[in-house]
Design a protein around this motif. Structure first.
Motif, PDB file in Angstrom:
ATOM      1  N   UNK B  60       0.848  -1.197   0.000  1.00  0.00           N
ATOM      2  CA  UNK B  60       0.000   0.000   0.000  1.00  0.00           C
ATOM      3  C   UNK B  60       0.886   1.250   0.000  1.00  0.00           C
ATOM      4  N   UNK B  61       1.905   1.262   0.879  1.00  0.00           N
ATOM      5  CA  UNK B  61       2.782   2.436   0.967  1.00  0.00           C
ATOM      6  C   UNK B  61       3.547   2.634  -0.341  1.00  0.00           C
ATOM      7  N   UNK B  62       3.981   1.524  -0.915  1.00  0.00           N
ATOM      8  CA  UNK B  62       4.730   1.621  -2.166  1.00  0.00           C
ATOM      9  C   UNK B  62       3.821   2.157  -3.288  1.00  0.00           C
ATOM     10  N   UNK B  63       2.580   1.681  -3.313  1.00  0.00           N
ATOM     11  CA  UNK B  63       1.606   2.188  -4.286  1.00  0.00           C
ATOM     12  C   UNK B  63       1.400   3.702  -4.095  1.00  0.00           C
ATOM     13  N   UNK B  64       1.222   4.115  -2.839  1.00  0.00           N
ATOM     14  CA  UNK B  64       1.006   5.539  -2.546  1.00  0.00           C
ATOM     15  C   UNK B  64       2.218   6.369  -2.973  1.00  0.00           C
ATOM     16  N   UNK B  65       3.417   5.827  -2.731  1.00  0.00           N
ATOM     17  CA  UNK B  65       4.632   6.550  -3.109  1.00  0.00           C
ATOM     18  C   UNK B  65       4.688   6.728  -4.630  1.00  0.00           C
ATOM     19  N   UNK B  66       4.420   5.653  -5.357  1.00  0.00           N
ATOM     20  CA  UNK B  66       4.490   5.752  -6.817  1.00  0.00           C
ATOM     21  C   UNK B  66       3.419   6.661  -7.391  1.00  0.00           C
ATOM     22  N   UNK B  67       2.225   6.602  -6.824  1.00  0.00           N
ATOM     23  CA  UNK B  67       1.116   7.404  -7.359  1.00  0.00           C
ATOM     24  C   UNK B  67       1.014   8.771  -6.679  1.00  0.00           C
ATOM     25  N   UNK B  68       1.898   9.028  -5.713  1.00  0.00           N
ATOM     26  CA  UNK B  68       1.879  10.301  -4.955  1.00  0.00           C
ATOM     27  C   UNK B  68       0.511  10.542  -4.307  1.00  0.00           C
ATOM     28  N   UNK B 175       8.875   2.789   6.521  1.00  0.00           N
ATOM     29  CA  UNK B 175       8.836   4.184   6.066  1.00  0.00           C
ATOM     30  C   UNK B 175       8.217   4.256   4.669  1.00  0.00           C
ATOM     31  N   UNK B 176       7.911   5.463   4.249  1.00  0.00           N
ATOM     32  CA  UNK B 176       7.339   5.652   2.914  1.00  0.00           C
ATOM     33  C   UNK B 176       8.325   5.209   1.845  1.00  0.00           C
ATOM     34  N   UNK B 177       9.604   5.196   2.181  1.00  0.00           N
ATOM     35  CA  UNK B 177      10.592   4.780   1.193  1.00  0.00           C
ATOM     36  C   UNK B 177      10.806   3.274   1.194  1.00  0.00           C
ATOM     37  N   UNK B 206       6.053  10.122  10.369  1.00  0.00           N
ATOM     38  CA  UNK B 206       7.399   9.663  10.002  1.00  0.00           C
ATOM     39  C   UNK B 206       7.437   8.226   9.487  1.00  0.00           C
ATOM     40  N   UNK B 207       6.527   7.394   9.938  1.00  0.00           N
ATOM     41  CA  UNK B 207       6.546   6.004   9.503  1.00  0.00           C
ATOM     42  C   UNK B 207       5.310   5.294  10.027  1.00  0.00           C
ATOM     43  N   UNK B 208       5.087   4.073   9.518  1.00  0.00           N
ATOM     44  CA  UNK B 208       3.948   3.273   9.987  1.00  0.00           C
ATOM     45  C   UNK B 208       4.490   2.219  10.951  1.00  0.00           C
TER      46      UNK B 208
END
Lengths: 352, 488
Positions: B60-68, B175-177, B206-208
């Motif tokens: 989910x976080x990776x998807x959010x990062x890619x799609x902003x 983290x988001x990264x 800062x992180x999940x």
């Protein structure tokens, strides 16, 4: 001594930042052993000293970073209070800034808390020479990120400490030290039972077959505990020797500090001094103990006091190496506070 | 940041990560997530996701990062500052399914738990071993430990036992990264920076957090409570300082004013002295002898501090009754008025009398009653402003009054939030407590963890732009915060 050098210090950091000149932050110079040598211009904060505010009923003391630990302890003792994390005073010159920057805590740590637990607020200069204040002088404060606690143990690599507000606690009404001749594993097992029974234990030490326990409470409470626990009453000098690391065990070569889960298995008990209810083990070893500590769920630190003849060479790691993601986030945090890497570079890790 | 992601596309992508039933997007399914414990702020999110594995969180976080796409993590949603308020174009990630207690380590006295575990459930699970988890926010029946860490939650026992930051050992964080970080350790300290302190109270920016190891304490052998009455609130405030100056560290030290104690007494028949201007509840715990000694000592101090009546609970039943009133105080006050607004400023104890006087003046000025029930030992005020949201403009006036109370706290050397967090609610007052440099430093730290500003953006730390607007509005109102109070 009472003088405010905030502006001068800020100017110096600001100037060093413009010129990208590394700074070697010092005060009492009593803990140079606890980190790598810093190749930089000396920034001496020892004259930035003085207690700024202290009200016993608030349980808070605010002091400039160069204030000597002895001055703070004297002021607190007059009100029957103390720094409950029992910071080591390696020399008479130890300052409160150095104590917090290094984040060291004494024998009472598992029972009363660590240096970081008592930091309520800090005024700092970041690597850009900006003066900033975080936290405050109150017991509870959740406004903004906890930058003041982030400074504890960062050894000046994230900011020059200018002022610190610390929570203080009343001293125990009475203290007694009990000694038991018992092996380390058995002793710590018994300690867990004593704690479950609610006995007012405030420190423990296992050394050369003797398990020493400090009790701190009201007189009646200590009398009750003593009756149930048994043991032999001995002098309380031990705790001062442990706290200030003047105990002979600390004067050896190749000493290692291992911070482990308290119940981690104890081997070679004759080769170590054990504090913190089993969680702090001072061990002599020719080899580095990073792997062993990691395996046991903790970490190790090379701990060669100044008084020792052999010092760690610059190539030796002093602190447990940080792994991949952790090192990366440390570097980014360092960059956020000190973008030009001028504050105590490489004191903790060569990458920071 | 993409301001209007294609909702259908987002849902389709999320269905590749999660089972269909774990992606909520219909209006009626989203409604329950529109607010947290601060119901004055509401916003329906674009989508709610309910992951149940670490891998799903990661994806989910990776998807959010890619799609902003911005993402807000949420626990039980009991927070009082709008920290879990959803974003219109964002994903709300509920961690409710992470509700397992993984392990209780009796020898090391720790519990390893997932973020969705309820605060009280930890103490309940540890109880059989004679252990408990100390921080006890009033929402402890419902609130989750992940949210407690995000907010650095407190409670009644903070003065002696500390906040969340003092009672946790280790966090697993994503983290988001996409970094998996183990922060802290099972030992009493860990190498490098104190990221455990930095994460605690970072309000999900800062992180999940995916796992928490908390400290368990042996239950104290004994505990008892003193109820002391006063004919003046300021005198009660002074008694608080006197107790602490005398070397007593109470397990709890709570103050209720007349309105609060009457409301509580009406509600649960706590047996409070209804004519008192204020009461203090002073709890002592420890060994039996310690409790006996310190109860004696505390009574002496209270007598010397002009208490008009002192009662020591005679048995466990009476102790529970005294506390029942305090614990029911918020719902009890809720019966006095259609709505109330709970503030959370903290001040040095010696300022309690001053600040309470100023609060009462403001209450008269605004014509809005204020009830006080709070953690006096910590100087952590919880003024409850009574209002009626159905009266046009009353919520706005209440918020304005609340803002002023927080500014008084800052001017008195205190802070705008002791334990509830900044969230959305107190974001403007952050501009009063911190200057531009400090706020920029916070943003730089955020950037170190989340360079694209996707994790709970817009909460906790205001932009300088927002502060400039708030400042302009302030000058316009001509209300500079209280020059008569000392500044620190």
């Amino acid at each position: 001594m009472n003088s405010d050098l905030s502006n001068e210090l800020q100017e110096k950091v600001s100037c060093a930042n413009s010129n990208k000149t590394p700074l070697n932050i010092t005060a009492g110079c009593s803990k140079t052993f606890f980190g790598h040598e810093v190749d930089g211009e000396k920034l001496d904060v020892s004259s930035h000293a003085g207690i700024i505010g202290y009200r016993a009923s608030e349980l808070v003391i605010t002091a400039r970073s160069g204030t000597k630990l002895t001055d703070i302890e004297t002021a607190l003792a007059e009100q029957n209070q103390q720094l409950a994390f029992e910071p080591p005073r390696h020399t008479a010159d130890s300052t409160i800034g150095g104590v917090i920057a290094c984040g060291l805590s004494g024998p009472g740590r598992p029972f009363q808390g660590a240096a970081r637990d008592f930091v309520l607020g800090a005024k700092i200069i970041n690597g850009k020479g900006e003066l900033m204040q975080f936290g405050g002088q109150v017991m509870k404060n959740v406004a903004g990120y906890d930058v003041s606690r982030l400074m504890v143990g960062a050894q000046g690599t994230l900011g020059v400490l200018l002022e610190l507000s610390l929570k203080v606690l009343p001293k125990a009404e009475t203290e007694t030290t009990l000694a038991f001749e018992i092996n380390a594993t058995e002793g710590h097992k018994r300690l867990r039972e004593w704690l479950s029974d609610g006995h007012p234990v405030t420190a423990s030490c296992h050394y050369q077959g003797v398990f020493s326990i400090r009790l701190g409470s009201t007189e009646n409470s200590i009398r009750d505990a003593q009756k149930k626990m048994g043991g032999e009453v001995i002098s309380s000098d031990l705790w001062q020797q442990l706290r200030h690391q003047s105990h002979p065990w600390f004067q050896q070569k190749n000493l290692w500090r291992m911070s482990l889960p308290p119940a981690a298995a104890i081997h070679d008990e004759d080769k170590q001094l054990i504090e913190w209810g089993g969680a702090l083990r001072w061990k002599v070893s020719n080899n580095d103990l990073f792997e062993q500590a990691k395996r046991l769920g903790g970490h190790a630190t090379r701990y060669t006091l100044n008084t020792n003849s052999t010092k760690a060479t610059t190539s030796d790691e002093i602190f447990q190496p940080l792994q991949g993601g952790m090192l990366a986030i440390h570097k980014r945090i360092k960059y956020a506070l000190d973008p030009n890497n001028i504050l105590n570079p490489a004191r903790l890790y060569k990458e920071l | 940041m993409n301001t209007s992601p294609d909702k259908k596309l987002v849902i389709r992508c999320l269905h590749k990560i999660l089972p269909v039933e774990s992606v909520l997007h219909q209006a009626e399914d989203l409604r329950p997530y529109e607010c947290d414990g601060l119901s004055a702020y509401q916003q329906v999110p674009m989508v709610v996701v309910l992951p149940e594995t670490i891998k799903q969180i990661e994806d989910i976080l990776s998807f959010c990062t890619h799609q902003k796409i911005p993402v807000v993590a949420r626990g039980a949603g009991t927070g009082l500052s709008g920290g879990a308020l959803p974003l219109e174009n964002g994903i709300l990630m509920s961690l409710a399914k992470f509700n397992r207690i993984q392990n209780i380590d009796i020898d090391n006295r720790t519990a390893r738990v997932q973020p969705g575990v309820r605060n009280l459930a930890i103490s309940e699970a540890a109880s059989g071993h004679g252990l408990y988890y100390a921080p006890d926010p009033s929402s402890q029946i419902a609130c989750s430990i992940g949210g407690n860490v995000a907010e650095n939650a407190g409670g009644v026992h903070c003065l002696k036992y500390g906040l969340t930051v003092h009672n946790i050992f280790k966090l697993e964080v994503i983290t988001m990264q996409g970094d998996h970080l183990t922060i802290g350790s099972d030992a009493f300290d860990s190498p490098g920076y104190d990221l455990l302190a930095l994460m605690t109270g970072s309000e999900g920016l800062l992180g999940v957090i995916t796992e928490i190891t908390v400290k368990l304490l042996p239950k104290p052998e004994a505990a008892n409570v003193i109820l002391a009455a006063f004919d003046d609130v300021a005198t009660a405030g002074q008694a608080v300082s006197n107790i602490i100056a005398d070397g007593i560290l109470p397990a709890g030290l709570e103050l209720m004013d007349n309105a609060a104690l009457r409301a509580a007494d009406d509600f649960v028949k706590a047996g409070y002295p209804r004519d008192a201007a204020a009461i203090l509840l002073c709890e002592i715990d420890g060994t039996s002898a310690e409790v006996a000694d310190q109860l004696e000592q505390a009574q002496q101090v209270l007598r010397n501090s002009a208490a008009t009546e002192i009662r020591v609970a005679e048995d466990e039943q009476q102790r529970a009754k005294f506390w029942a009133g305090r614990k029911a105080a918020f719902p009890a006050v809720g019966r006095l008025s259609p709505d109330y607004y709970c503030m959370d400023g903290t001040i040095p104890r010696y300022q309690i009398a001053n600040v309470l006087t100023r609060i009462s003046e403001l209450s008269n000025e605004y014509g809005l009653p204020i009830v006080n029930v709070f953690h006096a030992g910590d100087g952590n005020l919880h003024p409850l402003i009574l209002y009626d949201a159905n009266i046009d403009g009353e919520l706005e006036r209440t918020e304005e009054l609340g803002g002023k109370i927080l500014e008084i706290c800052v001017a008195a050397g205190g802070t705008i939030t002791g334990e509830h967090g900044v969230g959305m609610e107190k974001i403007n007052q952050m501009c009063v407590q911190f200057n531009d440099r400090e706020l920029l430093q916070f943003h730089a730290i955020k950037h170190a963890f989340d360079p694209d500003q996707l994790l709970n953006p817009g909460k906790a730390i205001p932009t300088l732009h927002r502060c400039a607007e708030f400042g302009a509005m302030h000058v316009h109102h001509g209300q500079l915060p209280h020059p008569e109070l000392e500044r620190f």
